[in-house]
Motif scaffolding. Structure first.
Motif, PDB file in Angstrom:
ATOM      1  N   LEU A   1      71.963 -14.979  43.842  1.00 37.68           N
ATOM      2  CA  LEU A   1      70.605 -15.468  44.110  1.00 37.68           C
ATOM      3  C   LEU A   1      69.538 -14.500  43.622  1.00 37.68           C
ATOM      4  O   LEU A   1      68.407 -14.901  43.349  1.00 37.68           O
ATOM      5  N   LEU A   2      69.879 -13.217  43.515  1.00 34.70           N
ATOM      6  CA  LEU A   2      68.875 -12.183  43.291  1.00 34.70           C
ATOM      7  C   LEU A   2      68.827 -11.627  41.873  1.00 34.70           C
ATOM      8  O   LEU A   2      67.989 -10.788  41.579  1.00 34.70           O
ATOM      9  N   VAL A   3      69.728 -12.062  41.003  1.00 38.50           N
ATOM     10  CA  VAL A   3      69.747 -11.541  39.631  1.00 38.50           C
ATOM     11  C   VAL A   3      69.375 -12.641  38.642  1.00 38.50           C
ATOM     12  O   VAL A   3      69.377 -13.822  38.974  1.00 38.50           O
ATOM     13  N   ASP A   4      69.090 -12.225  37.430  1.00 41.81           N
ATOM     14  CA  ASP A   4      68.844 -13.175  36.346  1.00 41.81           C
ATOM     15  C   ASP A   4      70.202 -13.681  35.880  1.00 41.81           C
ATOM     16  O   ASP A   4      70.914 -12.989  35.142  1.00 41.81           O
ATOM     17  N   THR A   5      70.589 -14.867  36.306  1.00 46.77           N
ATOM     18  CA  THR A   5      71.931 -15.386  36.019  1.00 46.77           C
ATOM     19  C   THR A   5      72.136 -15.688  34.534  1.00 46.77           C
ATOM     20  O   THR A   5      73.269 -15.838  34.103  1.00 46.77           O
ATOM     21  N   LYS A   6      71.068 -15.745  33.764  1.00 50.21           N
ATOM     22  CA  LYS A   6      71.215 -15.950  32.319  1.00 50.21           C
ATOM     23  C   LYS A   6      71.896 -14.759  31.654  1.00 50.21           C
ATOM     24  O   LYS A   6      72.460 -14.870  30.574  1.00 50.21           O
TER      25      LYS A   6
ATOM     26  N   GLY B   1      93.684  -6.686  48.483  1.00 49.82           N
ATOM     27  CA  GLY B   1      93.986  -6.562  47.067  1.00 49.82           C
ATOM     28  C   GLY B   1      92.807  -7.037  46.254  1.00 49.82           C
ATOM     29  O   GLY B   1      91.666  -7.028  46.747  1.00 49.82           O
ATOM     30  N   GLU B   2      93.068  -7.465  45.055  1.00 48.78           N
ATOM     31  CA  GLU B   2      92.027  -7.983  44.173  1.00 48.78           C
ATOM     32  C   GLU B   2      92.484  -9.314  43.611  1.00 48.78           C
ATOM     33  O   GLU B   2      93.682  -9.549  43.449  1.00 48.78           O
ATOM     34  N   ASN B   3      91.514 -10.172  43.312  1.00 49.96           N
ATOM     35  CA  ASN B   3      91.816 -11.494  42.797  1.00 49.96           C
ATOM     36  C   ASN B   3      90.663 -11.942  41.902  1.00 49.96           C
ATOM     37  O   ASN B   3      89.569 -11.391  41.941  1.00 49.96           O
ATOM     38  N   THR B   4      90.918 -12.964  41.122  1.00 49.73           N
ATOM     39  CA  THR B   4      89.885 -13.596  40.310  1.00 49.73           C
ATOM     40  C   THR B   4      89.395 -14.836  41.042  1.00 49.73           C
ATOM     41  O   THR B   4      90.205 -15.604  41.566  1.00 49.73           O
ATOM     42  N   VAL B   5      88.069 -15.001  41.108  1.00 48.85           N
ATOM     43  CA  VAL B   5      87.485 -16.169  41.760  1.00 48.85           C
ATOM     44  C   VAL B   5      86.544 -16.857  40.765  1.00 48.85           C
ATOM     45  O   VAL B   5      86.121 -16.259  39.774  1.00 48.85           O
ATOM     46  N   TYR B   6      86.237 -18.099  41.061  1.00 42.61           N
ATOM     47  CA  TYR B   6      85.324 -18.883  40.217  1.00 42.61           C
ATOM     48  C   TYR B   6      84.168 -19.326  41.106  1.00 42.61           C
ATOM     49  O   TYR B   6      84.385 -19.863  42.192  1.00 42.61           O
ATOM     50  N   TRP B   7      82.939 -19.071  40.642  1.00 41.01           N
ATOM     51  CA  TRP B   7      81.769 -19.310  41.470  1.00 41.01           C
ATOM     52  C   TRP B   7      80.743 -20.124  40.717  1.00 41.01           C
ATOM     53  O   TRP B   7      80.418 -19.814  39.568  1.00 41.01           O
TER      54      TRP B   7
ATOM     55  N   ARG C   1      76.313 -23.870  35.816  1.00 38.04           N
ATOM     56  CA  ARG C   1      77.651 -23.537  35.341  1.00 38.04           C
ATOM     57  C   ARG C   1      78.384 -22.709  36.393  1.00 38.04           C
ATOM     58  O   ARG C   1      77.799 -22.311  37.393  1.00 38.04           O
ATOM     59  N   ALA C   2      79.640 -22.492  36.131  1.00 40.51           N
ATOM     60  CA  ALA C   2      80.446 -21.629  36.989  1.00 40.51           C
ATOM     61  C   ALA C   2      80.813 -20.379  36.198  1.00 40.51           C
ATOM     62  O   ALA C   2      80.861 -20.400  34.963  1.00 40.51           O
ATOM     63  N   VAL C   3      81.046 -19.282  36.902  1.00 40.51           N
ATOM     64  CA  VAL C   3      81.460 -18.044  36.265  1.00 40.51           C
ATOM     65  C   VAL C   3      82.770 -17.573  36.886  1.00 40.51           C
ATOM     66  O   VAL C   3      83.077 -17.883  38.039  1.00 40.51           O
ATOM     67  N   GLU C   4      83.523 -16.835  36.098  1.00 35.05           N
ATOM     68  CA  GLU C   4      84.751 -16.222  36.562  1.00 35.05           C
ATOM     69  C   GLU C   4      84.412 -14.788  36.960  1.00 35.05           C
ATOM     70  O   GLU C   4      83.827 -14.043  36.170  1.00 35.05           O
ATOM     71  N   ILE C   5      84.756 -14.418  38.190  1.00 37.87           N
ATOM     72  CA  ILE C   5      84.497 -13.067  38.678  1.00 37.87           C
ATOM     73  C   ILE C   5      85.858 -12.417  38.917  1.00 37.87           C
ATOM     74  O   ILE C   5      86.648 -12.904  39.722  1.00 37.87           O
TER      75      ILE C   5
END
Length: 99
Positions: free
Chosen positions: A67-72, A21-27, A34-38
Motif C-alpha cells: 500500500l505504501l510503495v510505488d507498485t510500478k 522456513g521460507e516460501n514463495t507467495v503470490y500477492w 496484477r499479481a506479483v511473486e514474492i
C-alpha cells in the motif's frame, strides 16, 4: 518451494508442531492490476497437515508495504527483503486503525 530453517512453532491449522522456513507467495497488488511473486517469505511449514503460510505479522508487513510503495517499480518477481526495503511514499498505513 518451501524450505525449513529449524525454528519450531505451532501450526495454526492443526496445532501440531511446525517449523519456520521460507516460501514463495503470490500477492495481488492493492490496485488489482496484477499479481506479483514474492520469494523467500518467512513462513510456517507444517509437515503434519501440509500447510505452508506466512505468519500474520508477515502478512501485515507485505500488505502494508504494497500500500505504501510505488507498485510500478515492483517487477513480476521480488524477494521479500527487497520488497520491504523499497522506499515508501507514506511513513505508515494511515488506514490501519489496529495499531
Amino acid at each position: 518451494m518451501s524450505k525449513g530453517i529449524g525454528v519450531n512453532v505451532s501450526c495454526e491449522w492443526c496445532l501440531s508442531e511446525a517449523e519456520m522456513g521460507e516460501n514463495t507467495v503470490y500477492w495481488e497488488l492493492p490496485d488489482g492490476t496484477r499479481a506479483v511473486e514474492i520469494t523467500n517469505v518467512p513462513s510456517i511449514i507444517c509437515s503434519a497437515c501440509g500447510m505452508v503460510y506466512p505468519p500474520d505479522e508477515v502478512t501485515k508487513e507485505i500488505e502494508d508495504q504494497l500500500l505504501l510503495v510505488d507498485t510500478k517499480k515492483i517487477t513480476k518477481t521480488i524477494m521479500y527483503t527487497d520488497l520491504l526495503s523499497l522506499p515508501r511514499l507514506l511513513k505508515r498505513n494511515y488506514f490501519d486503525f489496529t495499531s
